[in-house]
Design a protein around this motif. Sequence first.
Motif, PDB file in Angstrom:
ATOM      1  N   LEU A 286      57.335  30.960  49.050  1.00  0.00           N
ATOM      2  CA  LEU A 286      57.089  29.848  49.965  1.00  0.00           C
ATOM      3  C   LEU A 286      55.865  30.176  50.811  1.00  0.00           C
ATOM      4  O   LEU A 286      55.826  31.218  51.469  1.00  0.00           O
ATOM      5  N   PHE A 287      54.884  29.296  50.818  1.00  0.00           N
ATOM      6  CA  PHE A 287      53.684  29.570  51.612  1.00  0.00           C
ATOM      7  C   PHE A 287      52.996  28.260  51.978  1.00  0.00           C
ATOM      8  O   PHE A 287      53.189  27.234  51.311  1.00  0.00           O
ATOM      9  N   PRO A 288      52.219  28.255  53.060  1.00  0.00           N
ATOM     10  CA  PRO A 288      51.566  27.016  53.491  1.00  0.00           C
ATOM     11  C   PRO A 288      50.487  26.596  52.516  1.00  0.00           C
ATOM     12  O   PRO A 288      49.934  27.407  51.776  1.00  0.00           O
ATOM     13  N   ALA A 289      50.176  25.315  52.536  1.00  0.00           N
ATOM     14  CA  ALA A 289      49.065  24.827  51.722  1.00  0.00           C
ATOM     15  C   ALA A 289      47.794  25.574  52.118  1.00  0.00           C
ATOM     16  O   ALA A 289      47.607  25.905  53.297  1.00  0.00           O
ATOM     17  N   PRO A 290      46.918  25.876  51.180  1.00  0.00           N
ATOM     18  CA  PRO A 290      45.710  26.649  51.493  1.00  0.00           C
ATOM     19  C   PRO A 290      44.880  26.005  52.597  1.00  0.00           C
ATOM     20  O   PRO A 290      44.763  24.776  52.681  1.00  0.00           O
TER      21      PRO A 290
ATOM     22  N   GLU B 246      54.806  22.119  52.487  1.00  0.00           N
ATOM     23  CA  GLU B 246      56.138  21.580  52.753  1.00  0.00           C
ATOM     24  C   GLU B 246      56.550  20.556  51.701  1.00  0.00           C
ATOM     25  O   GLU B 246      55.834  19.579  51.456  1.00  0.00           O
ATOM     26  N   PRO B 247      57.690  20.764  51.060  1.00  0.00           N
ATOM     27  CA  PRO B 247      58.146  19.801  50.041  1.00  0.00           C
ATOM     28  C   PRO B 247      58.721  18.543  50.689  1.00  0.00           C
ATOM     29  O   PRO B 247      59.170  18.569  51.843  1.00  0.00           O
ATOM     30  N   ASP B 248      58.695  17.454  49.958  1.00  0.00           N
ATOM     31  CA  ASP B 248      59.251  16.199  50.469  1.00  0.00           C
ATOM     32  C   ASP B 248      60.762  16.278  50.639  1.00  0.00           C
ATOM     33  O   ASP B 248      61.335  15.654  51.532  1.00  0.00           O
ATOM     34  N   ASP B 249      61.402  17.032  49.766  1.00  0.00           N
ATOM     35  CA  ASP B 249      62.867  17.123  49.782  1.00  0.00           C
ATOM     36  C   ASP B 249      63.283  18.593  49.773  1.00  0.00           C
ATOM     37  O   ASP B 249      63.633  19.141  48.721  1.00  0.00           O
ATOM     38  N   PRO B 250      63.286  19.263  50.947  1.00  0.00           N
ATOM     39  CA  PRO B 250      63.631  20.683  50.977  1.00  0.00           C
ATOM     40  C   PRO B 250      65.019  20.985  50.411  1.00  0.00           C
ATOM     41  O   PRO B 250      65.197  21.980  49.694  1.00  0.00           O
ATOM     42  N   ASP B 251      65.989  20.143  50.713  1.00  0.00           N
ATOM     43  CA  ASP B 251      67.342  20.380  50.204  1.00  0.00           C
ATOM     44  C   ASP B 251      67.367  20.322  48.682  1.00  0.00           C
ATOM     45  O   ASP B 251      68.037  21.125  48.021  1.00  0.00           O
TER      46      ASP B 251
ATOM     47  N   CYS C 238      55.706  33.072  54.177  1.00  0.00           N
ATOM     48  CA  CYS C 238      54.418  33.456  54.756  1.00  0.00           C
ATOM     49  C   CYS C 238      54.294  32.830  56.137  1.00  0.00           C
ATOM     50  O   CYS C 238      54.046  31.634  56.264  1.00  0.00           O
ATOM     51  N   ASP C 239      54.529  33.636  57.175  1.00  0.00           N
ATOM     52  CA  ASP C 239      54.448  33.166  58.551  1.00  0.00           C
ATOM     53  C   ASP C 239      55.400  31.999  58.799  1.00  0.00           C
ATOM     54  O   ASP C 239      55.012  30.935  59.280  1.00  0.00           O
ATOM     55  N   ALA C 240      56.669  32.226  58.469  1.00  0.00           N
ATOM     56  CA  ALA C 240      57.676  31.169  58.598  1.00  0.00           C
ATOM     57  C   ALA C 240      57.835  30.693  60.033  1.00  0.00           C
ATOM     58  O   ALA C 240      58.265  29.555  60.268  1.00  0.00           O
ATOM     59  N   GLY C 241      57.479  31.546  61.007  1.00  0.00           N
ATOM     60  CA  GLY C 241      57.552  31.119  62.397  1.00  0.00           C
ATOM     61  C   GLY C 241      56.606  29.980  62.717  1.00  0.00           C
ATOM     62  O   GLY C 241      56.862  29.184  63.632  1.00  0.00           O
ATOM     63  N   LEU C 242      55.518  29.877  61.970  1.00  0.00           N
ATOM     64  CA  LEU C 242      54.563  28.782  62.168  1.00  0.00           C
ATOM     65  C   LEU C 242      54.901  27.559  61.319  1.00  0.00           C
ATOM     66  O   LEU C 242      54.396  26.463  61.585  1.00  0.00           O
ATOM     67  N   TYR C 243      55.707  27.766  60.296  1.00  0.00           N
ATOM     68  CA  TYR C 243      56.005  26.699  59.338  1.00  0.00           C
ATOM     69  C   TYR C 243      57.518  26.594  59.183  1.00  0.00           C
ATOM     70  O   TYR C 243      58.113  27.212  58.288  1.00  0.00           O
ATOM     71  N   PRO C 244      58.176  25.827  60.052  1.00  0.00           N
ATOM     72  CA  PRO C 244      59.645  25.783  60.082  1.00  0.00           C
ATOM     73  C   PRO C 244      60.287  25.406  58.752  1.00  0.00           C
ATOM     74  O   PRO C 244      61.419  25.808  58.478  1.00  0.00           O
TER      75      PRO C 244
ATOM     76  N   VAL D 176      64.225  26.492  54.266  1.00  0.00           N
ATOM     77  CA  VAL D 176      64.488  26.745  52.850  1.00  0.00           C
ATOM     78  C   VAL D 176      64.996  28.166  52.648  1.00  0.00           C
ATOM     79  O   VAL D 176      65.977  28.410  51.928  1.00  0.00           O
ATOM     80  N   ARG D 177      64.326  29.136  53.282  1.00  0.00           N
ATOM     81  CA  ARG D 177      64.758  30.534  53.159  1.00  0.00           C
ATOM     82  C   ARG D 177      66.198  30.716  53.621  1.00  0.00           C
ATOM     83  O   ARG D 177      67.025  31.330  52.929  1.00  0.00           O
ATOM     84  N   ASP D 178      66.516  30.190  54.798  1.00  0.00           N
ATOM     85  CA  ASP D 178      67.855  30.390  55.352  1.00  0.00           C
ATOM     86  C   ASP D 178      68.925  29.719  54.502  1.00  0.00           C
ATOM     87  O   ASP D 178      70.030  30.257  54.333  1.00  0.00           O
TER      88      ASP D 178
END
Length: 495
Positions: A377-381, A411-416, A436-442, A447-449
Motif C-alpha cells: 500500500l503506498f500513495p500515488a506517485p 486510495e482505492p474507491d472501495d477499501p472494504d 508507506c507513511d500510513a500516518g499521512l494517508y489514513p 486497509v492495513r488494520d
Amino acid sequence: MTHTERPLARTALPVDLDEAAHRCLVAGFEGTTAVPDTLKRLIDRGLGGVILFTRNVRDAEQVRRLTDTLRALRPDLLVGIDNEGGGIGHLVAAGAPEVPGSYALGVVDDLGLTARCADALAGHLAALGITASYAPVADIQRQAGNPIVRTRAFGTDPDLVSRHLGAWIAATEARGVASCAKHFPGHGGTVTDSHHELAVDPRPYDELDLGPFRAAIAAGVPMLMSAHVVFPALDPNRPATLSRRILGDLLRHELGFDGVLVSDALEMKAIADLYGEAAGARIALAAGADQVIVAVPDLGVSLECRDAVLEALRDGVLGEERVREAARRVQRLVERYATPAVMVTAWDAEAGLEAARRAVRGHAVPHAVPGAHVVDLFPAPHPALNWGGEDLLTEMLAVDPTATGTAVAGEPDDPDGVVEEILTRAGGAPLVVATCDAGLYPWQARVRDALVARRPGAVRVATGLPEGTAMCSYGRGKANLRAVAEALSAAGPHS
C-alpha cells in the motif's frame, strides 16, 4: 494558453547585460533528441542551464547524445537534474545506480558507504554528460506530518545530517559534478508541501535547522537551493526564495556563502499561485538568487520569466549590478563544472544495495515468510518526483517466485472491497502488509488494520518512515524494496 516569443517593444539592453540576465535562468523542455528552436534561441543569448526530467530520458546512449547536442550549441551550458537516490531521480531508464536514498544511509551511518553511493550517482551523471546534481537534501526531518521531506533527509539529528552531507558533497565533487544542498534554510519543519501551497515554518530563529547548511558551505558545496517556505522568525512577509533578508542578510552575510543560490522551481504553487512565475523570477533575483528554475517543459513560461527580468532591468526595478553579480557566480560555476569528464572510471554498483540491506537488517526483522502474499500500500506517485514503477511485490518475485501479491497505488474507491479481494487472493499463504507513511494517508491504516484484524499473524512492513514495530526499509527506492524482499524471503547473502 499558447505562449509565443514576442518582440521587445522597448530599447534593447546592452548585449552583455542581456546575456547576464539569461545566465540567471535554468529551463526545462520537452524532447529526447531534438532541441526546440525556442530553447536554441535562449541558449544562443546566454541561457545559464537546462534541467532534465524523466520526459527527456529514453536510455543512457540517448541522454549522452542529448547532452552533447546541448553543449554543441553552447559549451558553457550547465546541464542538471534532480538526482537524490532512492525513489527520487529521473534516470531509471538510463540505468541509474540503485541507491536507497538518504534516510537509509543515515540509519546505517557509515560515511564511507554514503560516499560510495554518492560516487555511484555522480559517476553515472558524468558518464551521461550531466554535470549538475540538485542534491543532496540538507533538510532535517522534524515534523511527523511533513509530507515532502521524510526519507529524502538523512535523518532527524543535525550532526548526523551534517556528517553525511559532507561525505556526499565531497564524493560528488571528486567526480567533477556540482552538488546542490537544498532547501535553504530548511523544509523539514513544515507540515505543508510547497509544491501544492505556501509552507510556513513557525519556529523561532534559534530552533531553525541552519546547522546542516553551515556544514554544507564548510564542505565547499558549490550550489544551494532555496525553499518556498515562509519563516516568520526571519521574514514574516515572503518565502525564502523571494526574501532579501534570508538570501542576503542570512545566507550571504551571516553564513558567508558565495556560491550559486538557485531557486526551487518557480511553477510550484507556493510561488505560482501567490506571485506568478514571472514576478517570482524578478523578485527572487532581486532578493539575492543567482539562478531561477522553470522546470515545466512549456518554454513559454521560461520566456515570460525572462521577459519579466529584462523589463525590470530596463525599468530600473531590478539593479544591473545585482544581475551581473549573479551572472558572475554562474560563470564561475560553469567554468568549473560545465565540461564533463572525457573518461569516467567505474563506480561501485553494489554500494546502494549493501546500504539498503544494512538499514533493513540492522533493525526489527521478522522471521522469513517464503511464499507470502505481499500487500503493498503506498500513495500515488508525487507529480514532481519521478517514480520508476518500483513496488515490493516485484522485488519479492525476483527473489521468491512462489510469492503472490497485490500493489495498491493510491486510495482505492472501495477499501472494504479491496480487503476482501486481498484475503481471497491470499488464501492460506502467509500475509505481508506494507504501508508507506500510513500516518499521512489514513486509507492505508484502515486497509492495513482490517487485514491484520482478519490475519493477526500478518507481517507488517513500513516502506517510508518507521511505523511502530513494523520492519522498515526507510524508503521506496528499488534497493530499499529489494533489501526488504530478501529479508522476508530469507534470500540474499545475509540470510
